[in-house]
Design a protein around this motif. Structure first.
Motif, PDB file in Angstrom:
ATOM      1  N   ASP A  57      47.703  40.266  29.359  1.00  0.00           N
ATOM      2  CA  ASP A  57      47.762  39.747  28.408  1.00  0.00           C
ATOM      3  C   ASP A  57      47.744  38.149  27.654  1.00  0.00           C
ATOM      4  OD1 ASP A  57      48.206  42.547  26.707  1.00  0.00           O
ATOM      5  OD2 ASP A  57      50.769  41.559  26.954  1.00  0.00           O
ATOM      6  N   VAL A  58      47.860  37.764  28.691  1.00  0.00           N
ATOM      7  CA  VAL A  58      48.142  36.586  28.314  1.00  0.00           C
ATOM      8  C   VAL A  58      46.415  35.860  29.927  1.00  0.00           C
ATOM      9  CG1 VAL A  58      48.760  34.229  30.099  1.00  0.00           C
ATOM     10  CG2 VAL A  58      50.513  35.449  29.804  1.00  0.00           C
ATOM     11  N   LEU A  59      45.622  36.431  30.317  1.00  0.00           N
ATOM     12  CA  LEU A  59      44.458  36.341  31.096  1.00  0.00           C
ATOM     13  C   LEU A  59      43.415  36.679  29.920  1.00  0.00           C
ATOM     14  CD1 LEU A  59      44.786  37.193  34.963  1.00  0.00           C
ATOM     15  CD2 LEU A  59      44.718  35.251  33.624  1.00  0.00           C
ATOM     16  N   THR A  89      44.977  42.723  47.733  1.00  0.00           N
ATOM     17  CA  THR A  89      42.955  42.763  46.504  1.00  0.00           C
ATOM     18  C   THR A  89      43.729  44.071  45.561  1.00  0.00           C
ATOM     19  OG1 THR A  89      42.162  41.908  49.025  1.00  0.00           O
ATOM     20  CG2 THR A  89      40.730  43.067  47.777  1.00  0.00           C
ATOM     21  N   ALA A  90      43.539  45.007  46.411  1.00  0.00           N
ATOM     22  CA  ALA A  90      44.191  46.279  45.288  1.00  0.00           C
ATOM     23  C   ALA A  90      44.946  45.432  43.752  1.00  0.00           C
ATOM     24  CB  ALA A  90      43.815  47.517  45.723  1.00  0.00           C
ATOM     25  N   GLU A  91      46.110  45.273  43.792  1.00  0.00           N
ATOM     26  CA  GLU A  91      46.588  44.920  42.638  1.00  0.00           C
ATOM     27  C   GLU A  91      45.715  43.756  42.277  1.00  0.00           C
ATOM     28  OE1 GLU A  91      50.761  45.918  45.102  1.00  0.00           O
ATOM     29  OE2 GLU A  91      49.524  43.821  45.434  1.00  0.00           O
ATOM     30  N   GLY A  92      45.215  42.746  43.145  1.00  0.00           N
ATOM     31  CA  GLY A  92      44.293  41.673  42.199  1.00  0.00           C
ATOM     32  C   GLY A  92      42.892  42.607  41.005  1.00  0.00           C
ATOM     33  N   MET A  93      42.095  42.986  42.233  1.00  0.00           N
ATOM     34  CA  MET A  93      41.198  43.930  40.583  1.00  0.00           C
ATOM     35  C   MET A  93      42.429  44.539  39.579  1.00  0.00           C
ATOM     36  SD  MET A  93      38.926  45.688  44.738  1.00  0.00           S
ATOM     37  CE  MET A  93      38.419  45.598  42.962  1.00  0.00           C
ATOM     38  N   VAL A  99      41.829  43.159  32.507  1.00  0.00           N
ATOM     39  CA  VAL A  99      41.105  42.078  31.466  1.00  0.00           C
ATOM     40  C   VAL A  99      40.573  41.834  30.836  1.00  0.00           C
ATOM     41  CG1 VAL A  99      41.097  39.658  31.221  1.00  0.00           C
ATOM     42  CG2 VAL A  99      43.211  40.711  32.701  1.00  0.00           C
ATOM     43  N   GLY A 100      39.452  42.979  31.586  1.00  0.00           N
ATOM     44  CA  GLY A 100      37.930  42.673  31.150  1.00  0.00           C
ATOM     45  C   GLY A 100      37.031  42.435  30.705  1.00  0.00           C
ATOM     46  N   ALA A 101      37.391  41.399  31.351  1.00  0.00           N
ATOM     47  CA  ALA A 101      35.847  40.254  30.700  1.00  0.00           C
ATOM     48  C   ALA A 101      35.553  39.815  31.831  1.00  0.00           C
ATOM     49  CB  ALA A 101      37.388  38.319  30.725  1.00  0.00           C
ATOM     50  N   ASP A 102      34.428  39.983  31.154  1.00  0.00           N
ATOM     51  CA  ASP A 102      32.754  39.281  32.274  1.00  0.00           C
ATOM     52  C   ASP A 102      33.465  37.723  33.212  1.00  0.00           C
ATOM     53  OD1 ASP A 102      32.139  37.732  30.297  1.00  0.00           O
ATOM     54  OD2 ASP A 102      30.200  39.073  30.152  1.00  0.00           O
ATOM     55  N   ASN A 103      33.797  36.819  32.105  1.00  0.00           N
ATOM     56  CA  ASN A 103      34.201  35.603  33.136  1.00  0.00           C
ATOM     57  C   ASN A 103      35.040  35.724  33.707  1.00  0.00           C
ATOM     58  OD1 ASN A 103      35.958  35.524  30.385  1.00  0.00           O
ATOM     59  ND2 ASN A 103      35.056  33.371  30.480  1.00  0.00           N
ATOM     60  N   LEU A 104      35.629  37.188  34.508  1.00  0.00           N
ATOM     61  CA  LEU A 104      37.111  36.524  34.890  1.00  0.00           C
ATOM     62  C   LEU A 104      36.492  37.739  36.848  1.00  0.00           C
ATOM     63  CD1 LEU A 104      40.350  36.090  35.911  1.00  0.00           C
ATOM     64  CD2 LEU A 104      41.023  38.113  34.539  1.00  0.00           C
ATOM     65  N   GLY A 105      36.774  36.813  37.404  1.00  0.00           N
ATOM     66  CA  GLY A 105      36.304  37.406  38.692  1.00  0.00           C
ATOM     67  C   GLY A 105      37.961  36.757  39.622  1.00  0.00           C
TER      68      GLY A 105
END
Length: 199
Positions: A57-59, A89-93, A99-105
């Protein structure tokens, strides 16, 4: 110490204010903003799922603010010896995808991957569509090019080329006693590898 998630909502509010200031600066400098330990640890006496949901939610809010500024965010999974959740890595992904934002990688740190993922090459390949930035440290956290650790940097450069990675490679120089000299050595070494295996 401000963190994006915390049992104290005042801390969370101040952390978000700080993150927004960083995003404002990044807008002027045309760069991304990294989020690592600043995310905060798992909330005590709550299920892990609660902390993950809270962070998502915060992100989402942070990504929306950054999107309006044309700024990308890059989330870093961090090893279990430094923080108590979202280590692999899987947990980060999972967080990034939720979050589903195209500007978050994602920022992938080789040291963290070495500690947390069974297979470094599979982890990087799995994250190829969301990796924005790489931290190149050896398994002992010394900079690439000093040959103290176990990571095969030529193989990694070839893998990054194969998956189409075109972001930055950086080195935190965490273990460096002479940071300037270490920076020169690792930059020269990585440039040699890039020239040999990707051109």
């Amino acid at each position: 110490k401000y963190t994006l998630i915390s049992p104290d909502k005042t801390i969370m509010e101040k952390a978000m204010q700080k993150l927004k200031k960083c995003i404002d600066i990044a807008e002027k400098m045309h760069c991304f903003v990294g989020i690592g330990l600043f995310r905060g640890a798992c909330i005590p006496d709550k299920p892990i799922r609660y902390s993950r949901d809270l962070l998502v939610d915060v992100l989402k809010d942070a990504a929306a603010y950054a999107k309006a500024k044309n700024v990308d965010l890059s989330f870093e999974a961090t090893n279990r010896f430094e923080i108590n959740f979202i280590n692999s890595t899987a947990e980060g992904m999972d967080i990034v995808e939720r979050v589903g934002a195209d500007n978050l990688g994602m920022t992938l740190d080789l040291f963290h991957i070495y500690l947390e993922d069974r297979n470094m090459y599979e982890a990087i390949t799995m994250a190829k569509d969301c990796v924005r930035h790489m931290h190149f440290s050896d398994s002992d956290r010394w900079p690439a090019g000093f040959s103290h650790g176990e990571i095969d940097f030529p193989a990694l450069i070839q893998l990054l080329h194969a998956i189409g990675f075109d972001g930055y490679l950086s080195e935190g120089l965490v273990r460096a006693e002479n940071a300037d000299e270490c920076a020169r050595v690792t930059a020269r070494y990585l440039k040699e590898l890039i020239g040999k295996y990707t051109i």
